[in-house]
Design an enzyme around this catalytic site. Sequence first.
Site, short mmCIF file in Angstrom:
data_model
loop_
_atom_site.label_atom_id
_atom_site.label_comp_id
_atom_site.label_asym_id
_atom_site.label_seq_id
_atom_site.Cartn_x
_atom_site.Cartn_y
_atom_site.Cartn_z
N ASN A 1 0.82 -1.21 0.00
CA ASN A 1 0.00 0.00 0.00
C ASN A 1 0.85 1.26 0.00
OD1 ASN A 1 -2.71 -0.96 0.04
ND2 ASN A 1 -2.42 -1.65 2.14
N HIS B 1 -8.84 1.23 -2.69
CA HIS B 1 -9.41 1.73 -1.43
C HIS B 1 -10.37 2.89 -1.65
CE1 HIS B 1 -6.20 -0.22 1.41
NE2 HIS B 1 -6.80 -1.07 0.61
N TYR C 1 -13.39 1.72 3.14
CA TYR C 1 -12.65 2.98 3.20
C TYR C 1 -13.50 4.19 2.86
CZ TYR C 1 -8.70 -0.14 3.59
OH TYR C 1 -7.84 -1.12 4.03
#
Length: 421
Positions: A144, A194, A244
């Site tokens: 990420n 996300h 998210y």
Amino acid sequence: MKLAVVGGGSTYTPELIDGFARLRDTLPVTELVLVDPATDRLELVGGLARRIFAKQGHPGLITTTSDLDSGVAGADAVLLQLRVGGQAAREQDETWPLECGCIGQETTGAGGLAKALRTVPVVLDIAERVRRTNSDAWIIDFTNPVGIVTRALLQAGHKAVGLCNVAVGFQRKFAKLLDVVPADVHLNHVGLNHLTWELGVRLGGPDGEDLMPRLLAEHGDAIADDLRLPRAVLDRLGVVPSYYLRYFYGHDEAVRQLRTKPSRAAEVAAMEKELLAMYGDPALDEKPALLGKRGGAFYSEAAVDLAASLLGDGGGAVQVVNTYNNGTLPFLADDAVIEVQARVDRTGAVPLAVPALDPLYAGLIANVTAYEDLALETALHGGRDRVFKALLAHPLVGQYAYAEALTDRLIAHNREHLAWA
């Protein structure tokens, strides 16, 4: 077939090993190399990995090394799952933004930018070293923020595809609610890493019956609870946003909640300590149940399917990946990286067509993509002014006073990882 896992000392790794062992007919790995500079963790994880393979009768060889170049040499695919700065840096990402009244989270907002700035230069160095040893190797990025990191890799000319477990998690969850096998569930999954929405849930393929209305009617409360969003939001949208999106749709409430409890980084650090103690037990030969709380559920299955498609001889499987837009979302540049269903084979990933998006979703995607453009420029070239502009562009920040205060904190907390600071 040789695979290398950079960040192989992660407590995630036994999840990946379990998938390789169970799905060996899908991905016939003959050699697996776990690469990590943290040799103490690496040996614990490596020992458990060998025991998992042995218990499940997998004939593949598992080795460990702290030498990146020898570890990736000759690999057909390299999986990246690293965390620059470890859980200590994650703890900072999740706390100092809260001081300014903004979301503290490691993949989005100010914390996500900090992680990108630490991570992109390291990943690009790794990728260059992979290219020197084997220019044909695929790089599968699970590190990420996946969208920004994958774009950095693609922009530098690497053979790369980004992977996230959000979509496969939804697929498994919806299949269980509908009492069908996961392979029968096709998601109309669209957005950025996300920052995605499930616009439809179809049985049997992209043209199958859309069961989203049934899912929301019969299981809306449970789905909303998992997402920590009000049921009414799902009903009004008629879609299922990723977890998210709560940071965008309920920002102030999320900030209040985050301020009243220990950070997720602290929880994970405690869990990792317990997991590593378990991994050191020579009698343990399967992934422990505690690992399911660590995060990354179904990561192994998604990784196996993706690697098998990239390295196999099949006609191209459909999977959710992060790859170049190339006209899929007409309001974004071709070189934006999006997360959608794509057909994947040895040549790479080609996104499937996506219906025209409601401005409610397209607008936020365009906004966050603009931030990601600025974030990547900052990661590549540095500079306080670039940090400020990226933060000002992010919809979770968006005010100059916040951007100024967050810029100072970001640089102060990450100076050791920023060559230009």
